[in-house]
Design a protein around this motif. Structure first.
Motif, PDB file in Angstrom:
ATOM      1  N   GLY A 135       3.147 -47.133 -10.089  1.00 26.56           N
ATOM      2  CA  GLY A 135       2.077 -47.714 -10.887  1.00 26.56           C
ATOM      3  C   GLY A 135       1.051 -46.698 -11.317  1.00 26.56           C
ATOM      4  O   GLY A 135       1.289 -45.490 -11.306  1.00 26.56           O
ATOM      5  N   GLY A 136      -0.097 -47.213 -11.667  1.00 20.72           N
ATOM      6  CA  GLY A 136      -1.222 -46.384 -12.061  1.00 20.72           C
ATOM      7  C   GLY A 136      -2.423 -46.706 -11.196  1.00 20.72           C
ATOM      8  O   GLY A 136      -2.528 -47.809 -10.653  1.00 20.72           O
ATOM      9  N   ALA A 137      -3.305 -45.730 -11.048  1.00 22.63           N
ATOM     10  CA  ALA A 137      -4.486 -45.923 -10.206  1.00 22.63           C
ATOM     11  C   ALA A 137      -5.698 -45.232 -10.826  1.00 22.63           C
ATOM     12  O   ALA A 137      -5.567 -44.192 -11.470  1.00 22.63           O
ATOM     13  N   ILE A 138      -6.841 -45.836 -10.627  1.00 22.63           N
ATOM     14  CA  ILE A 138      -8.122 -45.230 -10.986  1.00 22.63           C
ATOM     15  C   ILE A 138      -8.931 -45.148  -9.697  1.00 22.63           C
ATOM     16  O   ILE A 138      -9.145 -46.162  -9.033  1.00 22.63           O
ATOM     17  N   ASN A 139      -9.338 -43.942  -9.326  1.00 23.41           N
ATOM     18  CA  ASN A 139     -10.216 -43.714  -8.182  1.00 23.41           C
ATOM     19  C   ASN A 139     -11.517 -43.152  -8.713  1.00 23.41           C
ATOM     20  O   ASN A 139     -11.503 -42.227  -9.525  1.00 23.41           O
ATOM     21  N   ALA A 140     -12.644 -43.706  -8.256  1.00 20.76           N
ATOM     22  CA  ALA A 140     -13.945 -43.256  -8.760  1.00 20.76           C
ATOM     23  C   ALA A 140     -14.946 -43.111  -7.622  1.00 20.76           C
ATOM     24  O   ALA A 140     -14.850 -43.784  -6.592  1.00 20.76           O
TER      25      ALA A 140
ATOM     26  N   ASN B  22     -32.824 -41.040 -11.065  1.00 18.51           N
ATOM     27  CA  ASN B  22     -33.026 -40.571 -12.438  1.00 18.51           C
ATOM     28  C   ASN B  22     -31.732 -40.594 -13.246  1.00 18.51           C
ATOM     29  O   ASN B  22     -31.750 -40.835 -14.446  1.00 18.51           O
ATOM     30  N   ALA B  23     -30.627 -40.300 -12.600  1.00 22.84           N
ATOM     31  CA  ALA B  23     -29.331 -40.244 -13.280  1.00 22.84           C
ATOM     32  C   ALA B  23     -28.236 -40.588 -12.283  1.00 22.84           C
ATOM     33  O   ALA B  23     -28.428 -40.485 -11.072  1.00 22.84           O
ATOM     34  N   THR B  24     -27.092 -41.003 -12.816  1.00 22.61           N
ATOM     35  CA  THR B  24     -25.934 -41.308 -11.981  1.00 22.61           C
ATOM     36  C   THR B  24     -24.834 -40.298 -12.267  1.00 22.61           C
ATOM     37  O   THR B  24     -24.460 -40.086 -13.410  1.00 22.61           O
ATOM     38  N   GLU B  25     -24.349 -39.675 -11.196  1.00 24.82           N
ATOM     39  CA  GLU B  25     -23.260 -38.711 -11.283  1.00 24.82           C
ATOM     40  C   GLU B  25     -21.973 -39.432 -10.898  1.00 24.82           C
ATOM     41  O   GLU B  25     -21.940 -40.141  -9.888  1.00 24.82           O
ATOM     42  N   THR B  26     -20.910 -39.282 -11.695  1.00 22.81           N
ATOM     43  CA  THR B  26     -19.635 -39.917 -11.387  1.00 22.81           C
ATOM     44  C   THR B  26     -18.496 -38.919 -11.486  1.00 22.81           C
ATOM     45  O   THR B  26     -18.532 -37.991 -12.289  1.00 22.81           O
ATOM     46  N   MET B  27     -17.489 -39.138 -10.653  1.00 24.82           N
ATOM     47  CA  MET B  27     -16.232 -38.396 -10.691  1.00 24.82           C
ATOM     48  C   MET B  27     -15.124 -39.440 -10.645  1.00 24.82           C
ATOM     49  O   MET B  27     -15.192 -40.371  -9.844  1.00 24.82           O
ATOM     50  N   ALA B  28     -14.127 -39.287 -11.495  1.00 24.92           N
ATOM     51  CA  ALA B  28     -13.033 -40.258 -11.534  1.00 24.92           C
ATOM     52  C   ALA B  28     -11.710 -39.546 -11.763  1.00 24.92           C
ATOM     53  O   ALA B  28     -11.666 -38.480 -12.386  1.00 24.92           O
ATOM     54  N   THR B  29     -10.648 -40.156 -11.260  1.00 23.95           N
ATOM     55  CA  THR B  29      -9.301 -39.654 -11.471  1.00 23.95           C
ATOM     56  C   THR B  29      -8.412 -40.829 -11.856  1.00 23.95           C
ATOM     57  O   THR B  29      -8.426 -41.867 -11.190  1.00 23.95           O
ATOM     58  N   ILE B  30      -7.668 -40.668 -12.934  1.00 29.47           N
ATOM     59  CA  ILE B  30      -6.705 -41.666 -13.396  1.00 29.47           C
ATOM     60  C   ILE B  30      -5.321 -41.053 -13.252  1.00 29.47           C
ATOM     61  O   ILE B  30      -5.058 -39.989 -13.817  1.00 29.47           O
ATOM     62  N   THR B  31      -4.449 -41.704 -12.485  1.00 36.12           N
ATOM     63  CA  THR B  31      -3.146 -41.099 -12.179  1.00 36.12           C
ATOM     64  C   THR B  31      -1.992 -42.086 -12.319  1.00 36.12           C
ATOM     65  O   THR B  31      -2.161 -43.295 -12.181  1.00 36.12           O
ATOM     66  N   ALA B  32      -0.823 -41.539 -12.586  1.00 30.84           N
ATOM     67  CA  ALA B  32       0.436 -42.242 -12.387  1.00 30.84           C
ATOM     68  C   ALA B  32       0.785 -41.990 -10.929  1.00 30.84           C
ATOM     69  O   ALA B  32       0.811 -40.832 -10.486  1.00 30.84           O
ATOM     70  N   SER B  33       1.011 -43.057 -10.154  1.00 27.30           N
ATOM     71  CA  SER B  33       1.103 -42.915  -8.704  1.00 27.30           C
ATOM     72  C   SER B  33       2.334 -43.578  -8.109  1.00 27.30           C
ATOM     73  O   SER B  33       2.871 -44.532  -8.660  1.00 27.30           O
ATOM     74  N   LEU B  34       2.747 -43.046  -6.960  1.00 26.68           N
ATOM     75  CA  LEU B  34       3.820 -43.610  -6.146  1.00 26.68           C
ATOM     76  C   LEU B  34       3.234 -44.055  -4.818  1.00 26.68           C
ATOM     77  O   LEU B  34       2.356 -43.390  -4.256  1.00 26.68           O
ATOM     78  N   TYR B  35       3.730 -45.177  -4.287  1.00 23.54           N
ATOM     79  CA  TYR B  35       3.327 -45.704  -2.989  1.00 23.54           C
ATOM     80  C   TYR B  35       4.603 -45.889  -2.175  1.00 23.54           C
ATOM     81  O   TYR B  35       5.441 -46.717  -2.521  1.00 23.54           O
ATOM     82  N   LEU B  36       4.755 -45.107  -1.120  1.00 24.92           N
ATOM     83  CA  LEU B  36       5.965 -45.131  -0.311  1.00 24.92           C
ATOM     84  C   LEU B  36       5.685 -45.805   1.029  1.00 24.92           C
ATOM     85  O   LEU B  36       4.779 -45.403   1.759  1.00 24.92           O
ATOM     86  N   TYR B  37       6.475 -46.813   1.351  1.00 26.04           N
ATOM     87  CA  TYR B  37       6.423 -47.501   2.640  1.00 26.04           C
ATOM     88  C   TYR B  37       7.619 -46.996   3.446  1.00 26.04           C
ATOM     89  O   TYR B  37       8.756 -47.431   3.207  1.00 26.04           O
ATOM     90  N   PRO B  38       7.410 -46.060   4.382  1.00 24.44           N
ATOM     91  CA  PRO B  38       8.539 -45.464   5.106  1.00 24.44           C
ATOM     92  C   PRO B  38       9.369 -46.472   5.905  1.00 24.44           C
ATOM     93  O   PRO B  38      10.570 -46.299   6.044  1.00 24.44           O
ATOM     94  N   ARG B  39       8.749 -47.524   6.418  1.00 25.23           N
ATOM     95  CA  ARG B  39       9.459 -48.560   7.165  1.00 25.23           C
ATOM     96  C   ARG B  39       9.275 -49.896   6.453  1.00 25.23           C
ATOM     97  O   ARG B  39       8.150 -50.296   6.166  1.00 25.23           O
ATOM     98  N   LEU B  40      10.363 -50.591   6.179  1.00 24.64           N
ATOM     99  CA  LEU B  40      10.310 -51.837   5.412  1.00 24.64           C
ATOM    100  C   LEU B  40       9.456 -52.921   6.050  1.00 24.64           C
ATOM    101  O   LEU B  40       8.798 -53.686   5.367  1.00 24.64           O
ATOM    102  N   ARG B  41       9.465 -53.031   7.358  1.00 25.80           N
ATOM    103  CA  ARG B  41       8.740 -54.112   8.035  1.00 25.80           C
ATOM    104  C   ARG B  41       7.292 -53.736   8.342  1.00 25.80           C
ATOM    105  O   ARG B  41       6.547 -54.532   8.899  1.00 25.80           O
ATOM    106  N   SER B  42       6.879 -52.543   7.969  1.00 24.23           N
ATOM    107  CA  SER B  42       5.516 -52.073   8.241  1.00 24.23           C
ATOM    108  C   SER B  42       4.685 -52.103   6.962  1.00 24.23           C
ATOM    109  O   SER B  42       5.208 -51.941   5.871  1.00 24.23           O
TER     110      SER B  42
END
Length: 191
Positions: free
Chosen positions: A76-81, A88-108
């Motif tokens: 999927g895709g993810a946005i992290n900010a 006085n001002a707001t500083e922001t950092m963001a990353t937009i990525t194409a991402s993989l999520y791996l579940y090493p054990r099916l029941r976990s």
């Protein structure tokens, strides 16, 4: 009580409540999924010719969505900010990525994640500070099922950006800008 302490106390309370319901619902990873959450993180920056600056604390957030081509892999895709305001001002950092999520054990519910994409830096002053470059994310989390298709998801994320040049009013005050954020968050994931 500080903001960081409140986030930790709330996260522990929600995780404990979800852990009690966890045994009732088996892990499933199929079809479309969507998740979002908030947290607390520490950000650091470096650049060519910059003095070493201390890390700044701030609020973090994430949104993620995608599909499940197999029972132990989500794509999927993810946005992290990350954001910090000094009044006085707001500083922001963001990353937009194409991402993989791996579940090493099916029941976990445990997963590791990584993604590659774009990173952004912004300060909303007049004139504003802006920069965009490439970035990546890495992290881990655990889906605690508390409904048939809903999980409470504590996460730890690291996101990094090689922004390069940061512009302000048509000038380039910073070159070689690199930023990173380490955060702890709590989200909700719909499977």
């Amino acid at each position: 009580m500080s903001t960081a302490t409140r986030v930790v106390v709330l996260s522990v309370a929600l995780v404990c409540g979800a852990a009690a319901a966890h045994a009732q619902y088996p892990q499933r990873h199929d079809g479309f999924w969507l998740g979002f959450g908030l947290g607390y993180g520490s950000a650091g920056v470096t650049c060519d010719g910059c003095n070493r600056a201390s890390r700044q604390d701030g609020v973090t957030g994430f949104v993620k969505l995608g599909g499940a081509p197999s029972r132990n892999l989500l794509i999927g895709g993810a946005i992290n900010a990350w954001g910090h305001s000094d009044g006085n001002a707001t500083e922001t950092m963001a990353t937009i990525t194409a991402s993989l999520y791996l579940y090493p054990r099916l029941r976990s519910g445990f997963f590791v994640t990584g993604g590659l994409g774009f990173s952004n830096y912004h300060i909303n002053s007049t004139p504003s500070w802006d920069g965009t470059g490439w970035g990546f994310t890495a992290g881990a989390g655990y889906d605690l099922r508390f409904g048939r298709d809903v999980s409470l998801t504590p996460v730890v994320n690291y996101f990094w950006g090689g922004v390069g040049d940061v512009y302000r009013g048509g000038l380039t005050p910073f070159t070689g800008w690199r930023q990173n954020v380490l955060d702890v968050g709590l989200g909700v994931t719909f499977h």
